[in-house]
Design a protein around this motif. Sequence first.
Motif, PDB file in Angstrom:
ATOM      1  N   ALA A 152       0.794  -1.224   0.000  1.00 34.50           N
ATOM      2  CA  ALA A 152       0.000   0.000   0.000  1.00 34.50           C
ATOM      3  C   ALA A 152       0.830   1.279   0.000  1.00 34.50           C
ATOM      4  O   ALA A 152       0.328   2.344   0.291  1.00 34.50           O
ATOM      5  N   LYS A 153       2.121   1.181  -0.324  1.00 36.40           N
ATOM      6  CA  LYS A 153       2.932   2.387  -0.384  1.00 36.40           C
ATOM      7  C   LYS A 153       2.536   3.219  -1.594  1.00 36.40           C
ATOM      8  O   LYS A 153       2.149   2.695  -2.640  1.00 36.40           O
ATOM      9  N   ILE A 154       2.650   4.533  -1.455  1.00 35.20           N
ATOM     10  CA  ILE A 154       2.272   5.426  -2.557  1.00 35.20           C
ATOM     11  C   ILE A 154       3.480   6.049  -3.235  1.00 35.20           C
ATOM     12  O   ILE A 154       3.335   6.752  -4.229  1.00 35.20           O
ATOM     13  N   GLY A 155       4.682   5.798  -2.717  1.00 28.48           N
ATOM     14  CA  GLY A 155       5.880   6.359  -3.327  1.00 28.48           C
ATOM     15  C   GLY A 155       6.138   7.786  -2.879  1.00 28.48           C
ATOM     16  O   GLY A 155       5.603   8.252  -1.875  1.00 28.48           O
ATOM     17  N   LYS A 156       6.941   8.484  -3.648  1.00 25.41           N
ATOM     18  CA  LYS A 156       7.309   9.855  -3.306  1.00 25.41           C
ATOM     19  C   LYS A 156       6.170  10.823  -3.613  1.00 25.41           C
ATOM     20  O   LYS A 156       5.410  10.626  -4.563  1.00 25.41           O
ATOM     21  N   CYS A 157       6.092  11.873  -2.814  1.00 26.08           N
ATOM     22  CA  CYS A 157       5.013  12.848  -2.993  1.00 26.08           C
ATOM     23  C   CYS A 157       5.123  13.600  -4.309  1.00 26.08           C
ATOM     24  O   CYS A 157       4.146  14.175  -4.780  1.00 26.08           O
ATOM     25  N   SER A 158       6.310  13.605  -4.912  1.00 27.72           N
ATOM     26  CA  SER A 158       6.463  14.268  -6.205  1.00 27.72           C
ATOM     27  C   SER A 158       5.725  13.529  -7.309  1.00 27.72           C
ATOM     28  O   SER A 158       5.319  14.121  -8.312  1.00 27.72           O
ATOM     29  N   ASN A 159       5.527  12.234  -7.113  1.00 30.93           N
ATOM     30  CA  ASN A 159       4.798  11.443  -8.101  1.00 30.93           C
ATOM     31  C   ASN A 159       4.137  10.243  -7.416  1.00 30.93           C
ATOM     32  O   ASN A 159       4.491   9.096  -7.660  1.00 30.93           O
ATOM     33  N   PRO A 160       3.154  10.486  -6.551  1.00 29.83           N
ATOM     34  CA  PRO A 160       2.549   9.393  -5.776  1.00 29.83           C
ATOM     35  C   PRO A 160       1.690   8.479  -6.635  1.00 29.83           C
ATOM     36  O   PRO A 160       1.030   8.922  -7.580  1.00 29.83           O
ATOM     37  N   SER A 161       1.699   7.200  -6.273  1.00 32.07           N
ATOM     38  CA  SER A 161       0.893   6.220  -7.015  1.00 32.07           C
ATOM     39  C   SER A 161      -0.415   5.980  -6.267  1.00 32.07           C
ATOM     40  O   SER A 161      -0.677   4.875  -5.787  1.00 32.07           O
ATOM     41  N   PHE A 162      -1.236   7.029  -6.175  1.00 29.50           N
ATOM     42  CA  PHE A 162      -2.507   6.904  -5.468  1.00 29.50           C
ATOM     43  C   PHE A 162      -3.397   5.847  -6.107  1.00 29.50           C
ATOM     44  O   PHE A 162      -4.040   5.053  -5.420  1.00 29.50           O
ATOM     45  N   ARG A 163      -3.457   5.840  -7.425  1.00 35.56           N
ATOM     46  CA  ARG A 163      -4.338   4.904  -8.115  1.00 35.56           C
ATOM     47  C   ARG A 163      -3.925   3.451  -7.853  1.00 35.56           C
ATOM     48  O   ARG A 163      -4.763   2.609  -7.510  1.00 35.56           O
ATOM     49  N   SER A 164      -2.644   3.152  -7.978  1.00 31.97           N
ATOM     50  CA  SER A 164      -2.170   1.776  -7.800  1.00 31.97           C
ATOM     51  C   SER A 164      -2.418   1.275  -6.378  1.00 31.97           C
ATOM     52  O   SER A 164      -2.809   0.117  -6.173  1.00 31.97           O
ATOM     53  N   ALA A 165      -2.200   2.148  -5.393  1.00 27.47           N
ATOM     54  CA  ALA A 165      -2.433   1.751  -4.004  1.00 27.47           C
ATOM     55  C   ALA A 165      -3.904   1.413  -3.771  1.00 27.47           C
ATOM     56  O   ALA A 165      -4.233   0.466  -3.056  1.00 27.47           O
ATOM     57  N   GLY A 166      -4.797   2.175  -4.382  1.00 27.40           N
ATOM     58  CA  GLY A 166      -6.221   1.883  -4.260  1.00 27.40           C
ATOM     59  C   GLY A 166      -6.602   0.591  -4.949  1.00 27.40           C
ATOM     60  O   GLY A 166      -7.387  -0.215  -4.415  1.00 27.40           O
ATOM     61  N   MET A 167      -6.030   0.353  -6.125  1.00 28.02           N
ATOM     62  CA  MET A 167      -6.382  -0.846  -6.871  1.00 28.02           C
ATOM     63  C   MET A 167      -5.878  -2.114  -6.190  1.00 28.02           C
ATOM     64  O   MET A 167      -6.461  -3.191  -6.362  1.00 28.02           O
ATOM     65  N   ALA A 168      -4.798  -2.008  -5.408  1.00 29.91           N
ATOM     66  CA  ALA A 168      -4.312  -3.178  -4.665  1.00 29.91           C
ATOM     67  C   ALA A 168      -5.360  -3.641  -3.653  1.00 29.91           C
ATOM     68  O   ALA A 168      -5.614  -4.838  -3.499  1.00 29.91           O
ATOM     69  N   VAL A 169      -5.981  -2.692  -2.948  1.00 31.48           N
ATOM     70  CA  VAL A 169      -7.050  -3.031  -1.998  1.00 31.48           C
ATOM     71  C   VAL A 169      -8.258  -3.579  -2.753  1.00 31.48           C
ATOM     72  O   VAL A 169      -8.893  -4.549  -2.324  1.00 31.48           O
ATOM     73  N   ALA A 170      -8.573  -2.970  -3.896  1.00 37.90           N
ATOM     74  CA  ALA A 170      -9.713  -3.429  -4.697  1.00 37.90           C
ATOM     75  C   ALA A 170      -9.534  -4.873  -5.134  1.00 37.90           C
ATOM     76  O   ALA A 170     -10.481  -5.672  -5.105  1.00 37.90           O
ATOM     77  N   GLN A 171      -8.307  -5.238  -5.531  1.00 38.12           N
ATOM     78  CA  GLN A 171      -8.056  -6.619  -5.955  1.00 38.12           C
ATOM     79  C   GLN A 171      -8.261  -7.590  -4.804  1.00 38.12           C
ATOM     80  O   GLN A 171      -8.849  -8.674  -4.980  1.00 38.12           O
TER      81      GLN A 171
END
Length: 298
Positions: free
Chosen positions: A127-146
């Motif tokens: 569930a990490k989102i990465g650096k705030c300069s380019n956060p992976s908000f979408r990927s983190a959400g989709m991991a929970v969805a899966q």
Amino acid sequence: MKSRRHQSVRLLLKTLLLLACIAAPARADDQAASRRIQEEVWALPLPLPTFAYVVRPIGDGPFPLVIMNHGVSLNPTERSFFPLVEFRDAAKWFAMRGHFVVAPVGTGYGASAIDIPERALYGPFFAKIGKCSNPSFRSAGMAVAQADLWIIDHMVADKRIMPKDVIVVGQSAGGWGSIALSSLNPPQVRAIITFAAGRGGRVDGKPNNNCAPDKLVEATREFGRTSRIPMLWIYIENDTFFGPALSKRMHDAFTASGGSAEYHLMPPFGNEGHFFIGSPDAIPIWSPLVAKFLEARR
């Protein structure tokens, strides 16, 4: 067909981890709360094996399913002490109204919350989102969805739930994952409810300091483009992770792009509104909204 090994493991775990079989007291405002429920801990044999807190009506069912997604901590030490369930009273509220509640424990929590880079040891935390300069908000959400999709498939195969009557509830990052799930429109899910949903809140522990608010709003807009499941979004005025200005922007972006979400901003609650759903004192506040929302979508 389940293997005998899986059946034996599940039976053993349920025997060892059975918490209680209780008769729940009736609430004055809801006679349905007198239903007898049972609390357990399950080991779910998903593609990624998962422990889950389960609270359900006593009986064979089938019952409507509620999946409850918890929030996250980016600190592995905090994750190692994470509670089995953050919102037990809220989960029991749904169970006492006839729902089979599954609250999965996210990956990278408890004993698996290990992160020692110098020894090349890393826990399975997705569930990490990465650096705030380019956060992976979408990927983190989709991991929970899966993970939710895996749970739905497993519970449908278990035959104790109604396959077309699934409700998903999520708090904080778990709510964000629930919004992501809505963009996939799984046919089994009839409604989604979120409490204080979002990602990137309180960077460096500072109140009202979001990682990348514009990117969070844009990711919300992207989910809204394909989301068609009715949703109820509940936020609290004194939430210092996702305050009113940000949550309203998220809602406006989601609905403007096609998503369906009913937004409610609740009055301040306690010292920190972000953890609203975790308090039993909050149930009389949010339960009328939730009951009305679900009743209208039967």
